[in-house]
Design a protein around this motif. Structure first.
Motif, PDB file in Angstrom:
ATOM      1  N   SER A   6       0.861  -1.179   0.000  1.00 45.11           N
ATOM      2  CA  SER A   6       0.000   0.000   0.000  1.00 45.11           C
ATOM      3  C   SER A   6       0.901   1.233   0.000  1.00 45.11           C
ATOM      4  CB  SER A   6      -0.897  -0.011   1.241  1.00 45.11           C
ATOM      5  OG  SER A   6      -1.717   1.138   1.274  1.00 45.11           O
ATOM      6  N   TYR A   7       0.633   2.165  -0.925  1.00 43.71           N
ATOM      7  CA  TYR A   7       1.450   3.365  -1.063  1.00 43.71           C
ATOM      8  C   TYR A   7       0.553   4.602  -1.046  1.00 43.71           C
ATOM      9  CZ  TYR A   7       4.609  -0.142  -3.069  1.00 43.71           C
ATOM     10  OH  TYR A   7       5.369  -1.264  -3.287  1.00 43.71           O
ATOM     11  N   PHE A   8       1.138   5.737  -0.680  1.00 46.81           N
ATOM     12  CA  PHE A   8       0.477   7.034  -0.760  1.00 46.81           C
ATOM     13  C   PHE A   8      -0.880   7.024  -0.047  1.00 46.81           C
ATOM     14  CE2 PHE A   8       3.112   6.410  -4.581  1.00 46.81           C
ATOM     15  CZ  PHE A   8       4.090   7.349  -4.301  1.00 46.81           C
ATOM     16  N   ASN A   9      -0.831   6.640   1.243  1.00 52.20           N
ATOM     17  CA  ASN A   9      -2.032   6.607   2.084  1.00 52.20           C
ATOM     18  C   ASN A   9      -3.152   5.762   1.478  1.00 52.20           C
ATOM     19  OD1 ASN A   9      -0.958   8.275   4.156  1.00 52.20           O
ATOM     20  ND2 ASN A   9      -1.332  10.058   2.848  1.00 52.20           N
ATOM     21  N   GLY A  10      -2.785   4.670   0.821  1.00 60.18           N
ATOM     22  CA  GLY A  10      -3.757   3.734   0.267  1.00 60.18           C
ATOM     23  C   GLY A  10      -4.236   4.054  -1.134  1.00 60.18           C
ATOM     24  N   ALA A  11      -3.745   5.134  -1.744  1.00 52.19           N
ATOM     25  CA  ALA A  11      -4.182   5.501  -3.097  1.00 52.19           C
ATOM     26  C   ALA A  11      -3.675   4.530  -4.157  1.00 52.19           C
ATOM     27  CB  ALA A  11      -3.741   6.922  -3.444  1.00 52.19           C
ATOM     28  N   VAL A  12      -2.603   3.799  -3.843  1.00 52.67           N
ATOM     29  CA  VAL A  12      -2.066   2.760  -4.733  1.00 52.67           C
ATOM     30  C   VAL A  12      -1.966   1.480  -3.916  1.00 52.67           C
ATOM     31  CG1 VAL A  12      -0.146   2.047  -6.208  1.00 52.67           C
ATOM     32  CG2 VAL A  12      -0.731   4.484  -6.024  1.00 52.67           C
ATOM     33  N   GLN A  13      -2.608   0.427  -4.408  1.00 53.37           N
ATOM     34  CA  GLN A  13      -2.595  -0.875  -3.741  1.00 53.37           C
ATOM     35  C   GLN A  13      -2.104  -1.917  -4.740  1.00 53.37           C
ATOM     36  OE1 GLN A  13      -4.066  -1.581  -0.517  1.00 53.37           O
ATOM     37  NE2 GLN A  13      -4.280   0.620  -0.210  1.00 53.37           N
ATOM     38  N   SER A  14      -1.261  -2.836  -4.287  1.00 53.19           N
ATOM     39  CA  SER A  14      -0.804  -3.892  -5.189  1.00 53.19           C
ATOM     40  C   SER A  14      -0.594  -5.202  -4.440  1.00 53.19           C
ATOM     41  CB  SER A  14       0.484  -3.491  -5.908  1.00 53.19           C
ATOM     42  OG  SER A  14       1.581  -3.495  -5.018  1.00 53.19           O
ATOM     43  N   ILE A  15      -0.621  -6.273  -5.202  1.00 53.38           N
ATOM     44  CA  ILE A  15      -0.318  -7.617  -4.710  1.00 53.38           C
ATOM     45  C   ILE A  15       0.889  -8.120  -5.494  1.00 53.38           C
ATOM     46  CG2 ILE A  15      -1.132  -9.999  -4.456  1.00 53.38           C
ATOM     47  CD1 ILE A  15      -2.701  -8.072  -2.738  1.00 53.38           C
ATOM     48  N   GLY A  16       1.960  -8.473  -4.785  1.00 56.31           N
ATOM     49  CA  GLY A  16       3.164  -8.990  -5.418  1.00 56.31           C
ATOM     50  C   GLY A  16       3.134 -10.510  -5.459  1.00 56.31           C
ATOM     51  N   PHE A  17       3.718 -11.074  -6.518  1.00 57.09           N
ATOM     52  CA  PHE A  17       3.775 -12.521  -6.672  1.00 57.09           C
ATOM     53  C   PHE A  17       4.944 -12.892  -7.575  1.00 57.09           C
ATOM     54  CE2 PHE A  17       1.259 -10.879 -10.107  1.00 57.09           C
ATOM     55  CZ  PHE A  17       1.543 -11.671 -11.204  1.00 57.09           C
ATOM     56  N   GLU A  18       5.217 -14.176  -7.686  1.00 59.03           N
ATOM     57  CA  GLU A  18       6.258 -14.672  -8.577  1.00 59.03           C
ATOM     58  C   GLU A  18       5.644 -15.646  -9.553  1.00 59.03           C
ATOM     59  OE1 GLU A  18      10.265 -16.685  -7.753  1.00 59.03           O
ATOM     60  OE2 GLU A  18      10.214 -15.000  -6.326  1.00 59.03           O
ATOM     61  N   ARG A  19       6.043 -15.542 -10.843  1.00 57.39           N
ATOM     62  CA  ARG A  19       5.536 -16.448 -11.874  1.00 57.39           C
ATOM     63  C   ARG A  19       6.685 -16.786 -12.810  1.00 57.39           C
ATOM     64  NH1 ARG A  19       2.149 -16.448 -16.949  1.00 57.39           N
ATOM     65  NH2 ARG A  19       3.160 -14.508 -17.487  1.00 57.39           N
ATOM     66  N   ASN A  20       6.886 -18.060 -13.028  1.00 53.45           N
ATOM     67  CA  ASN A  20       7.979 -18.524 -13.892  1.00 53.45           C
ATOM     68  C   ASN A  20       9.323 -17.945 -13.467  1.00 53.45           C
ATOM     69  OD1 ASN A  20       6.119 -19.970 -15.486  1.00 53.45           O
ATOM     70  ND2 ASN A  20       5.763 -18.190 -16.782  1.00 53.45           N
ATOM     71  N   GLY A  21       9.515 -17.794 -12.155  1.00 55.52           N
ATOM     72  CA  GLY A  21      10.771 -17.292 -11.618  1.00 55.52           C
ATOM     73  C   GLY A  21      10.954 -15.789 -11.707  1.00 55.52           C
ATOM     74  N   LEU A  22       9.941 -15.075 -12.193  1.00 49.69           N
ATOM     75  CA  LEU A  22      10.026 -13.626 -12.318  1.00 49.69           C
ATOM     76  C   LEU A  22       9.039 -12.957 -11.365  1.00 49.69           C
ATOM     77  CD1 LEU A  22      10.182 -13.319 -16.197  1.00 49.69           C
ATOM     78  CD2 LEU A  22      12.078 -13.144 -14.591  1.00 49.69           C
ATOM     79  N   ARG A  23       9.477 -11.844 -10.759  1.00 52.54           N
ATOM     80  CA  ARG A  23       8.600 -11.104  -9.852  1.00 52.54           C
ATOM     81  C   ARG A  23       7.660 -10.204 -10.647  1.00 52.54           C
ATOM     82  NH1 ARG A  23      10.698  -7.342  -6.366  1.00 52.54           N
ATOM     83  NH2 ARG A  23      12.240  -6.807  -7.914  1.00 52.54           N
ATOM     84  N   ALA A  24       6.448 -10.020 -10.099  1.00 54.37           N
ATOM     85  CA  ALA A  24       5.463  -9.140 -10.719  1.00 54.37           C
ATOM     86  C   ALA A  24       4.514  -8.636  -9.637  1.00 54.37           C
ATOM     87  CB  ALA A  24       4.683  -9.879 -11.801  1.00 54.37           C
TER      88      ALA A  24
END
Length: 94
Positions: A6-24
């Motif tokens: 969560s960034y900028f007081n919640g204005a940007v939200q993301s979920i991080g994961f790995e697929r085929n050895g690459l981060r996204a």
């Protein structure tokens, strides 16, 4: 494993994961304010819904759903969702 960000007081939200050895991450940016992100690794940002206004190399451009832009390692970019919230897929390229 999934990682919530969560960034900028919640204005940007993301979920991080790995697929085929690459981060996204997949995320959403609320419409409104402009935000600045720094990059450690090179990234490809694909807009999956809405439109992002992005400042790269000193100039602004619009990226609607289905388009992408790339950011070099150890740099940064400014971004703003226009006309409503926008969703993205960020793939780390190295």
């Amino acid at each position: 494993m999934l990682k919530h960000n969560s960034y900028f007081n919640g204005a940007v939200q993301s979920i991080g994961f790995e697929r085929n050895g690459l981060r996204a991450t997949v995320g959403v940016i609320e419409a409104g304010e402009q935000h600045h992100f720094n990059t450690a690794a090179a990234e490809r940002m694909t807009v999956t819904s809405g439109t992002l206004k992005v400042k790269l190399d000193g100039s602004w451009a619009l990226y609607p759903a289905g388009t992408y832009f790339e950011i070099g390692a150890n740099s940064g970019f400014d971004v703003q969702a226009v006309g409503g919230a926008a969703a993205y897929l960020c793939e780390f390229l190295g």
